[in-house]
Every structure is written in structure tokens, then in C-alpha cells.
Design a protein around this motif. Sequence first.
Motif, mmCIF file in Angstrom:
data_model
loop_
_atom_site.group_PDB
_atom_site.id
_atom_site.type_symbol
_atom_site.label_atom_id
_atom_site.label_comp_id
_atom_site.label_asym_id
_atom_site.label_seq_id
_atom_site.Cartn_x
_atom_site.Cartn_y
_atom_site.Cartn_z
ATOM 1 N N LEU A 1 -14.126 -6.915 -2.570
ATOM 2 C CA LEU A 1 -13.901 -5.688 -1.809
ATOM 3 C C LEU A 1 -15.217 -5.009 -1.457
ATOM 4 O O LEU A 1 -15.524 -4.803 -0.279
ATOM 5 N N ARG A 2 -16.007 -4.652 -2.439
ATOM 6 C CA ARG A 2 -17.266 -3.961 -2.173
ATOM 7 C C ARG A 2 -18.449 -4.895 -2.057
ATOM 8 O O ARG A 2 -19.462 -4.556 -1.446
ATOM 9 N N ALA B 1 -9.571 -9.114 0.650
ATOM 10 C CA ALA B 1 -9.654 -7.768 0.109
ATOM 11 C C ALA B 1 -8.812 -6.737 0.842
ATOM 12 O O ALA B 1 -8.925 -5.546 0.545
ATOM 13 N N ALA B 2 -7.971 -7.128 1.789
ATOM 14 C CA ALA B 2 -7.210 -6.141 2.548
ATOM 15 C C ALA B 2 -6.266 -5.343 1.651
ATOM 16 O O ALA B 2 -6.180 -4.113 1.754
ATOM 17 N N THR C 1 0.828 -1.203 0.000
ATOM 18 C CA THR C 1 0.000 0.000 0.000
ATOM 19 C C THR C 1 0.861 1.252 0.000
ATOM 20 O O THR C 1 0.575 2.224 -0.714
ATOM 21 N N LEU D 1 -16.429 2.526 3.272
ATOM 22 C CA LEU D 1 -15.924 1.290 2.695
ATOM 23 C C LEU D 1 -15.220 0.445 3.755
ATOM 24 O O LEU D 1 -15.427 -0.773 3.841
ATOM 25 N N GLY D 2 -14.377 1.068 4.566
ATOM 26 C CA GLY D 2 -13.662 0.334 5.596
ATOM 27 C C GLY D 2 -14.588 -0.287 6.610
ATOM 28 O O GLY D 2 -14.400 -1.449 7.017
ATOM 29 N N GLN E 1 -14.214 6.560 2.153
ATOM 30 C CA GLN E 1 -13.270 5.512 2.562
ATOM 31 C C GLN E 1 -13.601 4.982 3.946
ATOM 32 O O GLN E 1 -13.407 3.791 4.229
ATOM 33 N N LYS F 1 -8.258 -2.999 -0.480
ATOM 34 C CA LYS F 1 -8.753 -1.842 0.282
ATOM 35 C C LYS F 1 -7.659 -0.770 0.387
ATOM 36 O O LYS F 1 -7.927 0.423 0.219
ATOM 37 N N LEU G 1 -16.385 -3.321 5.057
ATOM 38 C CA LEU G 1 -15.513 -4.478 4.901
ATOM 39 C C LEU G 1 -15.194 -5.100 6.252
ATOM 40 O O LEU G 1 -15.185 -6.332 6.391
ATOM 41 N N ASP H 1 -7.383 0.953 -2.936
ATOM 42 C CA ASP H 1 -8.536 1.811 -3.176
ATOM 43 C C ASP H 1 -8.420 3.114 -2.390
ATOM 44 O O ASP H 1 -8.746 4.189 -2.911
ATOM 45 N N ASP H 2 -7.958 3.040 -1.144
ATOM 46 C CA ASP H 2 -7.722 4.259 -0.361
ATOM 47 C C ASP H 2 -6.782 5.213 -1.098
ATOM 48 O O ASP H 2 -6.994 6.430 -1.136
#
Length: 408
Positions: free
Chosen positions: A396-397, A327-328, A21, A364-365, A361, A331, A368, A334-335
Amino acid sequence: MSWSGCVACLPRVAVVGGSLTGLTAALVLRDLGCQVDVHERSAAPLDGRGGGIVLHPVTVRYLRENTLLDLRTVSTSATFHRYLAADGTVLDESVRRYRFTSYNALYGPLLRAFGRERYHIGHDVTGLAQDADGVELAFSDGNTARCDLVVAADGVSSFVRRTVLPDVQQLYAGYVAWRGLVDERELEPGTAAALDDALTYHLGPGMLALTYPIPNYDGKAEPGRRLMNLVWYRNVAAGRPLADLLTDRWGTRRDVSLPPGSVRDEQVAELRATAAAVLPRPLAEVARRVAEPFLQVMVDVGVPRMAFGRVCLVGDAAFSVRPHAGAATAKGADDVWSLAAALTQCEGDVRAALRAWEPAQLQLGRALLERTRELGDGVQFRGDWVPGDPSVAFGLRRPGDSADMRDS
């Protein structure tokens, strides 16, 4: 993405954490025109860490958009999601078409793309002070660095998160994930056939064991040359049992993981004996042949905020989720991409960009985190997973949005 305006107005960015990331953030923001430095606390590059990764389009977006990666050469595929009974018979088999890769297969190309000049290893951040004009970071060696924006990508035990949100704690989920890798050439023909072309699950009381193929250490991804990635979730009581499990072979009590080679011999022996007793034969053989099993403690971390003036939390530093959605890593990416879009929209105004970026975000977090909690508690404690249930598909979503990735 880019914005108009003078070069002097472009933010100076410090990315704390140099893993996947962090590197994605560094590359995306550098390409916007920002001056970016990555500060990684480890004294050496991070290659060789981790095991398999479920691919999602956003995970590899930077590498693909910049033609730095041919997905066919760095990933493996699985057509089926297969459930095995204890005797090895197939309980259910559904078409999913997942793609998998390894940590090294992504980390290497990302680091080469960013380069080593501004990738600072051994930079352990020990202080963070923010004023109206910028942020100053302090390091354990006594040096400091000043920037306009701090992107905290420093993982589940994030120093930056502990500084800006000292009351947020890691919550132990009640179980751990044993992990390991085996060259599929070492497996018996029957085992290789039983696990071929599939994400393979076995459910049992208080446990879930799964395998899928990933590229080998030398990058080989064709059938017959891959690694078989094992993940085995097992319940472990908090307190003394967990503390004993996390005590390495040198007597050091670890926090959230035991890396390869550090697990005590008696713990490895117990793992293999239990595998032989309770797992279907193909999965038991994989567990038996893992040379150096390693361990991750399942924890939940969720934050009420991700933006703090000129500081933001991304990826696991903000929401550390259990791996059941695969999906970590997606994620975190995506951030980063959403942050870049906000900076572009706000013409490089850091504070305005972070205010615009944060709500979506956070949503989303939280979604998840809640989904992975529900999945984990369902398999480990309630025992209500049903083979073939599409709600457990990686994504993810939504469940399943990691499937059907194109090869290029």
C-alpha cells in the motif's frame, strides 16, 4: 476510538455502497457511536463477486481487532514470488510470504457483524443535496434519507463522485484483466506442483499472466482444496476492439467489466487458444480449465478532492487504481480508519473532521495511483519489468508492505 459529548451530537452516517470498503466504514463508524445506514444499489447481497484479494494488515484490521476472523482459516499463503519462462522453467524465485483471500471470505463476516437491519439493498442513490445542517439522499424508488455525513464507497463508477466532481473521468489504461478460478483438484499433478506455494508470474509482449491460491467456495484453504486464481493482463485497443470485447452474450455493451457467465463463446474460445499458444504450460492449463472467465477493464481514476462539506469519497470512489500493487482494498480500509480517527480527534464535528482527514488520504491515493500506473505501463507497454525486481512487490505505502502478515 470514541469521543466525549452527548449522544444526540453523534453523526448520523449514510454509507453509499455495501461492498468491503462500505461495510468496513459502517462497522468502524458504528462502533464510534454513530447511527449508520448502508445503501447498496444492488437488489441482492454482494456475495459471489470478485476473485482473489491480496491481504494487507489494514484490510482485515476490523475483523482481527474484534476477533471475528481467524486468518488461518480464511486465507492461503505463498512463500515465493516465482517467474516462469515460456517453456515453464523458473527464471527467478524470491521469498515474499504473501497471504491471499477471496472476496466472499471477507464480505460474509463483515456483513454478519453489521447485520441486515440497516443494510438496505435495492437503494440506488439518484440525488444528493447538501445544506448547512445535513445531507439528503434521494433514491430511485422515490424515498429519501437525511444524515449528517455521507461516506461514498460506491466504487469506480461512483454516483456520488460524478455528482460532486462531474469533470473527473475514468481513463482507459489500454489493457484489460481476464480473471478466473479453478479448483486445484482439477489440475494435473505437474501443474499443481509448478504453481505450489507461490505467486507465479509470466511476462510476455503486451501481457502479464499470474496465479495464486485462494480459499475455495466452501471456505477450504488447505493445500489440495483451494482455488487457483488466474489474472491475465492483455492489451486491447480502444474503440471498436474494446467495445466488441465488452459486448456480452446478450448483445449488451458493458462499461468496465463482464461478470462470470456473460462473456461470448467466441471470446472464451480465443482466450483459451491464445493461452495454449503463448503461456507456459501450467498457466495455460489454468486458463483452459476456467469454466466462466470474467473481465475487468483497467482504468485510472484520480480526484483533486475527497471531502465536500459533509460528503467524502473513499476507496475506489476516490482513486481507482490498477491491481498491480495489490492494494486497492487496503486503500479503502485505510481511508475508513483514518476517517474514524479524524472524527474522534474533532469530537464528531463532521466538517472539521473531513478537513483534517483529506490531505493525507489525497497524498496516499495519488502516490498509489502513480505507482500502479508506472507498474502497469512498464509491463504492458514499455516491457521493462525485470524478474525479481522488488519494486513490483505488493504493498500500500511501499512495495512489499503486504508481505509477512502474521497468521493471527
